[in-house]
Write a protein that holds these residues in place. Sequence first.
Motif, short mmCIF file in Angstrom:
data_model
loop_
_atom_site.label_atom_id
_atom_site.label_comp_id
_atom_site.label_asym_id
_atom_site.label_seq_id
_atom_site.Cartn_x
_atom_site.Cartn_y
_atom_site.Cartn_z
N ARG A 258 12.77 -3.12 -4.28
CA ARG A 258 11.55 -2.95 -3.48
C ARG A 258 10.37 -2.59 -4.37
O ARG A 258 9.25 -3.08 -4.17
N ASP A 259 10.59 -1.73 -5.35
CA ASP A 259 9.52 -1.38 -6.29
C ASP A 259 9.02 -2.63 -7.02
O ASP A 259 7.82 -2.80 -7.23
N ALA A 260 9.96 -3.48 -7.43
CA ALA A 260 9.59 -4.69 -8.17
C ALA A 260 8.79 -5.65 -7.28
O ALA A 260 7.82 -6.26 -7.73
N VAL A 261 9.20 -5.79 -6.03
CA VAL A 261 8.47 -6.66 -5.10
C VAL A 261 7.07 -6.09 -4.82
O VAL A 261 6.08 -6.84 -4.75
N LEU A 262 6.97 -4.77 -4.69
CA LEU A 262 5.67 -4.15 -4.48
C LEU A 262 4.76 -4.39 -5.68
O LEU A 262 3.58 -4.72 -5.54
N TRP A 263 5.31 -4.21 -6.89
CA TRP A 263 4.53 -4.46 -8.11
C TRP A 263 4.02 -5.91 -8.13
O TRP A 263 2.84 -6.16 -8.39
N ALA A 264 4.92 -6.86 -7.86
CA ALA A 264 4.53 -8.27 -7.89
C ALA A 264 3.48 -8.56 -6.82
O ALA A 264 2.51 -9.31 -7.07
N ARG A 298 7.26 -17.63 3.91
CA ARG A 298 6.90 -17.29 5.27
C ARG A 298 5.42 -17.56 5.47
O ARG A 298 4.60 -17.21 4.62
N THR A 299 5.06 -18.21 6.56
CA THR A 299 3.67 -18.53 6.86
C THR A 299 3.12 -17.50 7.85
O THR A 299 3.68 -17.30 8.93
N PHE A 311 3.27 -7.73 0.40
CA PHE A 311 4.55 -7.04 0.18
C PHE A 311 5.43 -7.10 1.42
O PHE A 311 6.62 -7.42 1.35
N ARG A 312 4.86 -6.79 2.58
CA ARG A 312 5.68 -6.74 3.80
C ARG A 312 6.28 -8.11 4.11
O ARG A 312 7.45 -8.20 4.51
N ALA A 313 5.49 -9.16 3.92
CA ALA A 313 6.02 -10.50 4.19
C ALA A 313 7.13 -10.86 3.21
O ALA A 313 8.17 -11.41 3.58
N ALA A 314 6.92 -10.53 1.92
CA ALA A 314 7.92 -10.85 0.90
C ALA A 314 9.20 -10.05 1.12
O ALA A 314 10.31 -10.60 1.06
N TRP A 315 9.04 -8.77 1.43
CA TRP A 315 10.24 -7.94 1.60
C TRP A 315 10.99 -8.32 2.87
O TRP A 315 12.22 -8.21 2.94
#
Length: 387
Positions: A258-264, A298-299, A311-315
């Motif tokens: 989750r930290d990595a996805v937030l960073w990205a 996700r669109t 971030f929310r969409a990716a996670w």
Amino acid sequence: MHVDLDAFYAAIEQRDHPPWRGLPVVVGAAPGTRGVVATCSYEARRYGVRSAMPIAEAVRRLPPETVYLRPRMGDYAAVSRQVMAALGDISPVVEKVSIDEAFLDLSGLAGLIGPPAAIGALTKAAIRAAVGLSASVGIGPNRLIAKLASEHRKPDGLTVVHPEQVQTFLDPLPFRVLRGVGAKTSARLDGAGVKTVADVRRLPLVELRRLLGARVGAEVHLQARGIADDRVDPARERKSISKETTFPEDVADVAVLRDAVLWAAQEVGFLARQEGRAGVVVTLKIRLRPFETHTRSRTLAVPTASDGEIFRAAWSLFDVHRWAGRSVRLIGVGLSGWAGRQGSQPDLLDAAVEPTSPRSRRLDETLDAVRRRFGDGALQRGLRPRR
């Protein structure tokens, strides 16, 4: 003409800090953290360090005197604008393809400046005068040849490939220089005994299509003969903005992921806002053990450049596809489908999504201002503990 600044981020750091000249300089993640090398100086490349290498591997290879730096994207972007302005004085048609490279249309410049070699030399001198940096320049009859020519004598190179020299230039190069040749394509060509572009050219089109598929086979067939797009389009848009990280060791800890996805997401959001873009398609890229790569998108109903929304969409994609508990080698986030484009079908599940709140926009603007002034690592968003 293709112009490529040499080790751009690292070269700026060495220019601005004379004691670092001649030393290995790595710009990217800090030692002891997860992340990768963004770029490095040529002194570091002598040790086998390359962009996208995990920082832990780079540290193992490099000597103690190496300088490790976090990126200063605001400063790099300012230098990029100066470079592009200098290129605009050479040709009226400049297509910026990234922060440190561009294509120029040289049509009609021979009568004003001279032969291609003279234009290339003038371009290199103009960049050095404007920003004090070196660039590698390639000139050819199309984008493919110009790009390969700029890579031919890096750093600080100048290579001109005239139309009648194209095949002589291409033939000895390894086939992997051709665009669209990825890991699977390479394996198939290796299996067919192919080593060079000349070997590719000797394969019949029907065989290339059988090996690589109809579309890729046809593209590789044309490229091996030096046939490619010759248009320089200043209005050509970048299709997406993405950021990913490769872990030095496989990671299964969901909190770390989750930290990595937030960073990205923050990296992507920052770049999108700097370019005045907002997108509706959020993409998550994940590479699982051993080498199982997935890309899911996700669109959204509303275009966004908000760190939090990206971030929310990716996670949510991570959660939906139930990758928790799997060992992850790489994870990344992308944003595309820019506002105003046609043909983006909103996700019905996102029908209730509202535009970015004023509070969230103010937070993004504050983080951007801190980042531009103090560097990328100065301040980062945090995550609330999941309940």
